[in-house]
Design a protein around this motif. Sequence first.
Motif, PDB file in Angstrom:
ATOM      1  N   GLU A  25       0.846  -1.187   0.000  1.00 46.81           N
ATOM      2  CA  GLU A  25       0.000   0.000   0.000  1.00 46.81           C
ATOM      3  C   GLU A  25       0.881   1.235   0.000  1.00 46.81           C
ATOM      4  O   GLU A  25       2.053   1.177   0.376  1.00 46.81           O
ATOM      5  CB  GLU A  25      -0.938   0.013   1.204  1.00 46.81           C
ATOM      6  N   ILE A  26       0.318   2.338  -0.439  1.00 49.30           N
ATOM      7  CA  ILE A  26       1.032   3.606  -0.504  1.00 49.30           C
ATOM      8  C   ILE A  26       0.525   4.514   0.612  1.00 49.30           C
ATOM      9  O   ILE A  26      -0.682   4.620   0.840  1.00 49.30           O
ATOM     10  CB  ILE A  26       0.837   4.283  -1.870  1.00 49.30           C
ATOM     11  N   ARG A  27       1.429   5.119   1.330  1.00 51.64           N
ATOM     12  CA  ARG A  27       1.070   6.091   2.360  1.00 51.64           C
ATOM     13  C   ARG A  27       1.609   7.469   1.939  1.00 51.64           C
ATOM     14  O   ARG A  27       2.801   7.609   1.654  1.00 51.64           O
ATOM     15  CB  ARG A  27       1.682   5.712   3.714  1.00 51.64           C
ATOM     16  N   TYR A  28       0.730   8.455   1.918  1.00 49.64           N
ATOM     17  CA  TYR A  28       1.124   9.797   1.511  1.00 49.64           C
ATOM     18  C   TYR A  28       1.562  10.632   2.701  1.00 49.64           C
ATOM     19  O   TYR A  28       1.164  10.387   3.840  1.00 49.64           O
ATOM     20  CB  TYR A  28      -0.020  10.474   0.761  1.00 49.64           C
ATOM     21  N   ALA A  29       2.385  11.622   2.439  1.00 54.66           N
ATOM     22  CA  ALA A  29       2.907  12.484   3.495  1.00 54.66           C
ATOM     23  C   ALA A  29       1.829  13.447   3.978  1.00 54.66           C
ATOM     24  O   ALA A  29       0.933  13.843   3.225  1.00 54.66           O
ATOM     25  CB  ALA A  29       4.123  13.254   2.994  1.00 54.66           C
ATOM     26  N   ALA A  30       1.937  13.857   5.247  1.00 52.07           N
ATOM     27  CA  ALA A  30       0.957  14.749   5.867  1.00 52.07           C
ATOM     28  C   ALA A  30       1.618  16.059   6.280  1.00 52.07           C
ATOM     29  O   ALA A  30       2.751  16.073   6.756  1.00 52.07           O
ATOM     30  CB  ALA A  30       0.329  14.085   7.091  1.00 52.07           C
ATOM     31  N   ASN A  31       0.883  17.139   6.101  1.00 55.73           N
ATOM     32  CA  ASN A  31       1.308  18.433   6.635  1.00 55.73           C
ATOM     33  C   ASN A  31       1.080  18.419   8.147  1.00 55.73           C
ATOM     34  O   ASN A  31       0.006  18.042   8.614  1.00 55.73           O
ATOM     35  CB  ASN A  31       0.490  19.545   5.981  1.00 55.73           C
ATOM     36  N   PRO A  32       2.056  18.822   8.948  1.00 55.03           N
ATOM     37  CA  PRO A  32       1.867  18.771  10.406  1.00 55.03           C
ATOM     38  C   PRO A  32       0.686  19.616  10.879  1.00 55.03           C
ATOM     39  O   PRO A  32       0.058  19.280  11.898  1.00 55.03           O
ATOM     40  CB  PRO A  32       3.198  19.276  10.965  1.00 55.03           C
ATOM     41  N   GLU A  33       0.374  20.684  10.184  1.00 56.45           N
ATOM     42  CA  GLU A  33      -0.783  21.495  10.587  1.00 56.45           C
ATOM     43  C   GLU A  33      -2.084  20.750  10.357  1.00 56.45           C
ATOM     44  O   GLU A  33      -3.074  20.997  11.048  1.00 56.45           O
ATOM     45  CB  GLU A  33      -0.769  22.822   9.830  1.00 56.45           C
ATOM     46  N   ASP A  34      -2.099  19.842   9.379  1.00 59.10           N
ATOM     47  CA  ASP A  34      -3.268  18.998   9.176  1.00 59.10           C
ATOM     48  C   ASP A  34      -3.292  17.853  10.179  1.00 59.10           C
ATOM     49  O   ASP A  34      -4.341  17.529  10.744  1.00 59.10           O
ATOM     50  CB  ASP A  34      -3.274  18.431   7.754  1.00 59.10           C
ATOM     51  N   ALA A  35      -2.116  17.233  10.406  1.00 65.09           N
ATOM     52  CA  ALA A  35      -2.051  16.049  11.265  1.00 65.09           C
ATOM     53  C   ALA A  35      -2.490  16.334  12.691  1.00 65.09           C
ATOM     54  O   ALA A  35      -2.999  15.451  13.377  1.00 65.09           O
ATOM     55  CB  ALA A  35      -0.632  15.476  11.252  1.00 65.09           C
ATOM     56  N   ARG A  36      -2.335  17.572  13.159  1.00 68.91           N
ATOM     57  CA  ARG A  36      -2.727  17.880  14.535  1.00 68.91           C
ATOM     58  C   ARG A  36      -4.246  17.801  14.730  1.00 68.91           C
ATOM     59  O   ARG A  36      -4.729  17.766  15.858  1.00 68.91           O
ATOM     60  CB  ARG A  36      -2.203  19.250  14.947  1.00 68.91           C
ATOM     61  N   HIS A  37      -5.002  17.732  13.617  1.00 72.80           N
ATOM     62  CA  HIS A  37      -6.459  17.630  13.703  1.00 72.80           C
ATOM     63  C   HIS A  37      -6.963  16.205  13.459  1.00 72.80           C
ATOM     64  O   HIS A  37      -8.175  15.983  13.478  1.00 72.80           O
ATOM     65  CB  HIS A  37      -7.110  18.580  12.701  1.00 72.80           C
ATOM     66  N   TYR A  38      -6.068  15.252  13.235  1.00 68.21           N
ATOM     67  CA  TYR A  38      -6.486  13.882  12.964  1.00 68.21           C
ATOM     68  C   TYR A  38      -7.044  13.223  14.222  1.00 68.21           C
ATOM     69  O   TYR A  38      -6.530  13.426  15.325  1.00 68.21           O
ATOM     70  CB  TYR A  38      -5.309  13.037  12.478  1.00 68.21           C
ATOM     71  N   ASP A  39      -8.101  12.415  14.056  1.00 71.61           N
ATOM     72  CA  ASP A  39      -8.579  11.604  15.168  1.00 71.61           C
ATOM     73  C   ASP A  39      -7.779  10.301  15.220  1.00 71.61           C
ATOM     74  O   ASP A  39      -6.881  10.062  14.400  1.00 71.61           O
ATOM     75  CB  ASP A  39     -10.080  11.344  15.066  1.00 71.61           C
ATOM     76  N   THR A  40      -8.104   9.442  16.173  1.00 70.79           N
ATOM     77  CA  THR A  40      -7.342   8.213  16.359  1.00 70.79           C
ATOM     78  C   THR A  40      -7.351   7.343  15.106  1.00 70.79           C
ATOM     79  O   THR A  40      -6.309   6.808  14.696  1.00 70.79           O
ATOM     80  CB  THR A  40      -7.898   7.414  17.548  1.00 70.79           C
ATOM     81  N   ARG A  63       0.748  13.406  20.010  1.00 71.28           N
ATOM     82  CA  ARG A  63      -0.331  12.436  19.923  1.00 71.28           C
ATOM     83  C   ARG A  63       0.242  11.066  20.281  1.00 71.28           C
ATOM     84  O   ARG A  63       1.446  10.916  20.411  1.00 71.28           O
ATOM     85  CB  ARG A  63      -0.921  12.406  18.508  1.00 71.28           C
ATOM     86  N   HIS A  64      -0.626  10.064  20.410  1.00 74.20           N
ATOM     87  CA  HIS A  64      -0.123   8.733  20.726  1.00 74.20           C
ATOM     88  C   HIS A  64      -0.844   7.672  19.916  1.00 74.20           C
ATOM     89  O   HIS A  64      -1.974   7.860  19.471  1.00 74.20           O
ATOM     90  CB  HIS A  64      -0.256   8.436  22.227  1.00 74.20           C
ATOM     91  N   LEU A  65      -0.137   6.543  19.732  1.00 72.17           N
ATOM     92  CA  LEU A  65      -0.674   5.368  19.063  1.00 72.17           C
ATOM     93  C   LEU A  65      -0.339   4.135  19.903  1.00 72.17           C
ATOM     94  O   LEU A  65       0.798   3.979  20.333  1.00 72.17           O
ATOM     95  CB  LEU A  65      -0.041   5.195  17.670  1.00 72.17           C
ATOM     96  N   TRP A  66      -1.322   3.273  20.107  1.00 64.86           N
ATOM     97  CA  TRP A  66      -1.069   2.020  20.808  1.00 64.86           C
ATOM     98  C   TRP A  66      -0.701   0.948  19.790  1.00 64.86           C
ATOM     99  O   TRP A  66      -1.428   0.719  18.826  1.00 64.86           O
ATOM    100  CB  TRP A  66      -2.290   1.594  21.611  1.00 64.86           C
ATOM    101  N   LEU A  67       0.440   0.273  20.016  1.00 69.61           N
ATOM    102  CA  LEU A  67       0.930  -0.774  19.144  1.00 69.61           C
ATOM    103  C   LEU A  67       1.067  -2.079  19.907  1.00 69.61           C
ATOM    104  O   LEU A  67       1.234  -2.080  21.128  1.00 69.61           O
ATOM    105  CB  LEU A  67       2.299  -0.417  18.551  1.00 69.61           C
ATOM    106  N   HIS A  68       1.029  -3.176  19.148  1.00 65.42           N
ATOM    107  CA  HIS A  68       1.246  -4.501  19.712  1.00 65.42           C
ATOM    108  C   HIS A  68       2.518  -5.099  19.112  1.00 65.42           C
ATOM    109  O   HIS A  68       3.208  -4.472  18.305  1.00 65.42           O
ATOM    110  CB  HIS A  68       0.025  -5.385  19.476  1.00 65.42           C
ATOM    111  N   ASN A  69       2.819  -6.316  19.515  1.00 68.25           N
ATOM    112  CA  ASN A  69       4.052  -6.962  19.086  1.00 68.25           C
ATOM    113  C   ASN A  69       4.127  -7.063  17.571  1.00 68.25           C
ATOM    114  O   ASN A  69       3.132  -7.353  16.894  1.00 68.25           O
ATOM    115  CB  ASN A  69       4.131  -8.371  19.688  1.00 68.25           C
ATOM    116  N   GLU A  70       5.305  -6.789  17.011  1.00 64.55           N
ATOM    117  CA  GLU A  70       5.615  -6.904  15.586  1.00 64.55           C
ATOM    118  C   GLU A  70       4.762  -5.977  14.732  1.00 64.55           C
ATOM    119  O   GLU A  70       4.316  -6.333  13.629  1.00 64.55           O
ATOM    120  CB  GLU A  70       5.504  -8.361  15.118  1.00 64.55           C
ATOM    121  N   GLN A  71       4.546  -4.773  15.246  1.00 65.03           N
ATOM    122  CA  GLN A  71       3.930  -3.708  14.472  1.00 65.03           C
ATOM    123  C   GLN A  71       4.919  -2.552  14.350  1.00 65.03           C
ATOM    124  O   GLN A  71       5.880  -2.449  15.110  1.00 65.03           O
ATOM    125  CB  GLN A  71       2.623  -3.246  15.115  1.00 65.03           C
TER     126      GLN A  71
END
Length: 280
Positions: free
Chosen positions: A6-21, A229-237
Amino acid sequence: MKTNYEIRYAANPEDARHYDTARLRHDFLIERLFADDEVNMVYSMYDRMIVGGAMPVAETLTLEAIDPLKAQWFTQRREVGVYNVGGEGVVSVGDQQFTLGFKEALYIGRGDRDVTFASADASQPAKFYFNSATAHTAYPCRKVTKQDAVVAHMGSLEMSNERNINKMLVNQVLPTCQLQMGMTELAPGSVWNTMPAHVHSRRMEAYFYFELPQDQAVCHFMGEPQETRHLWLHNEQAVLSPEWSIHSAAATHNYTFIWGMAGENLDYGDQDFSLITDLK
């Protein structure tokens, strides 16, 4: 075998601060790297880093040139760093073969040849985690172990962050174009990594967490130092870290993580730190 990407595009930090979980997880978290006889990849627009995993069980897997590369071979214009986080395995690069044990690494230089992954024992399959960056020249392939690493012992048990930083696929050990990789091992009783937090605007980074019990989790902190912000990860992620973002974590158990960087600067010490008390 099966190759997924899959392709992931870059984010502007001013936009990313408004992202939900959900949006943060969609853009930055890589949840599934290993599956039987599959190669899984994320092609990131952050310095065009590719983050992937290959788990050969019944088959030998080929590192295929996915469509976004527009190349005949995956390594035609790319270098690759590989870590084995499973049972013993073999990586073939053209007519060269490299046996990798647990936590051993391989640098693959740019070149027009096939790369394949195999397990020595299907009942204990190898798990090959890899990062790849664009490369302007060809450097020799080389296996690197912890014995070859530049090791920095950091932190303390009192601060919950005693750890060994094993700098393995870095320019102090071998030549690379832009890819730098290493492995940080936290001591029992320690859970914090990369604190004080920092950014490096000349490089992006990817973190891959492993050796974490299945019933435990790691909380990865990201974002601008004043907008974390924070993200919860599990093993091998794994998680993608933009050049404008901090990358730090605390977990419910000690763990190991592999860090990989790509960008214009190979200096490991090129970091812009934030005081712990300044984070928000």
